[in-house]
Scaffold this active site. Structure first.
Site, PDB file in Angstrom:
ATOM      1  N   ASN A 176       0.839  -1.195   0.000  1.00 40.24           N
ATOM      2  CA  ASN A 176       0.000   0.000   0.000  1.00 40.24           C
ATOM      3  C   ASN A 176       0.870   1.239   0.000  1.00 40.24           C
ATOM      4  O   ASN A 176       1.954   1.252   0.590  1.00 40.24           O
ATOM      5  CB  ASN A 176      -0.897   0.044   1.252  1.00 40.24           C
ATOM      6  N   HIS A 177       0.384   2.294  -0.635  1.00 37.28           N
ATOM      7  CA  HIS A 177       1.039   3.591  -0.516  1.00 37.28           C
ATOM      8  C   HIS A 177       0.841   4.142   0.893  1.00 37.28           C
ATOM      9  O   HIS A 177      -0.235   4.031   1.477  1.00 37.28           O
ATOM     10  CB  HIS A 177       0.460   4.595  -1.517  1.00 37.28           C
ATOM     11  N   LYS A 178       1.896   4.748   1.435  1.00 40.93           N
ATOM     12  CA  LYS A 178       1.729   5.519   2.662  1.00 40.93           C
ATOM     13  C   LYS A 178       0.944   6.803   2.338  1.00 40.93           C
ATOM     14  O   LYS A 178       1.026   7.321   1.223  1.00 40.93           O
ATOM     15  CB  LYS A 178       3.086   5.892   3.253  1.00 40.93           C
ATOM     16  N   PHE A 219       6.081   3.078   0.347  1.00 36.54           N
ATOM     17  CA  PHE A 219       5.136   1.979   0.527  1.00 36.54           C
ATOM     18  C   PHE A 219       5.255   1.389   1.925  1.00 36.54           C
ATOM     19  O   PHE A 219       6.306   1.454   2.561  1.00 36.54           O
ATOM     20  CB  PHE A 219       5.407   0.868  -0.493  1.00 36.54           C
TER      21      PHE A 219
END
Length: 246
Positions: A168-170, A183
């Site tokens: 997931n993207h931060k 990520f």
């Protein structure tokens, strides 16, 4: 679990174009690595028919990390950092499959006697992995993203157009765009004898237990117990599998 990967490393490089190409695509820094990669892929990747299939069986072992006996790669298959790709005996790779291995710190490992259907895509990120067991089926245009590590057991059936994404993207820093925050990845494990119907999405951090079935179009957001039949968005338990009388 819970790896944090710097987004600057993923998106920016100060190396020249040729060095970046060799690191990102060829997977080697030597000129002979570049020449070998360019010649083999240019001459053979789109060579048609049975002759192309046989030539790739003879010559691709010099390019890949492992090429098992009886494995076959069809035309139009994309190979990036091919020394980090291992293909088990008897595995069949259909046309237009993509192995997007982004660096020498990442790997894709396919076991024996798998079928990988047209347009399937294996993605690793810069230090992730995708590991597929034996006797598996991966349907057309499915995306297997192992940014945080993706492990699939034996005898898995993965329908077409599935999206399994281990990362997931931060997004916690409101002063920076999300694509500059890197990520956060936990990884995904799919155990033996799991069947994912067409269009299933599996999100990061999930473990799907042995012998489970996920119905078409479901979105799996949490762990699935063994022998479960799941469906819906988000996926919920329909019932447990039991031994049926003959």
């Amino acid at each position: 679990m819970g790896r944090h990967i710097d987004g600057q490393h993923l998106t920016q490089s100060r190396d020249g174009a040729l060095k970046s190409y060799m690191a990102r695509i060829v997977g080697g820094a030597r000129l002979r690595d570049l020449v070998k990669y360019e010649l083999i892929t240019m001459l053979l990747s789109n060579f048609p028919g049975a002759a192309g299939l046989l030539l790739r069986q003879k010559i691709y072992p010099a390019l890949l990390g492992q090429y098992g006996k009886g494995a076959a790669i069809s035309r139009g298959v994309t190979l990036r950092c091919p020394r980090r790709l291992s293909i088990g005996a008897g595995t069949l790779i259909d046309e237009a499959v993509s192995f997007d291995i982004k660096s020498v710190d990442a790997t894709v490992t396919l076991g024996a006697h798998n079928q990988i259907i047209q347009g399937a895509r294996f993605e690793t990120g810069y230090d992730g992995h995708v590991t597929l067991g034996d006797n598996c089926f991966v349907g057309a245009y499915t995306i297997l993203n192992g940014q945080g590590g993706l492990t699939i057991g034996d005898n898995a059936l993965i329908g077409g157009h599935c999206h399994i994404v281990a990362g997931n993207h931060k997004f916690g820093d409101l002063t920076r765009p999300m694509n500059a925050q890197g990520f956060e990845s936990q990884g995904i494990v799919i155990e033996d004898d799991v069947w994912l119907g067409g269009g299933v999405t599996v999100l990061d951090g999930v473990r799907i237990g042995r012998g489970s079935i996920i119905s078409a179009g479901a979105v799996v957001t949490r762990d699935v117990a063994p022998l479960s039949i799941m469906g819906g968005v988000p996926a919920k338990l329909f019932r447990k599998r039991v031994q049926e009388d003959e």
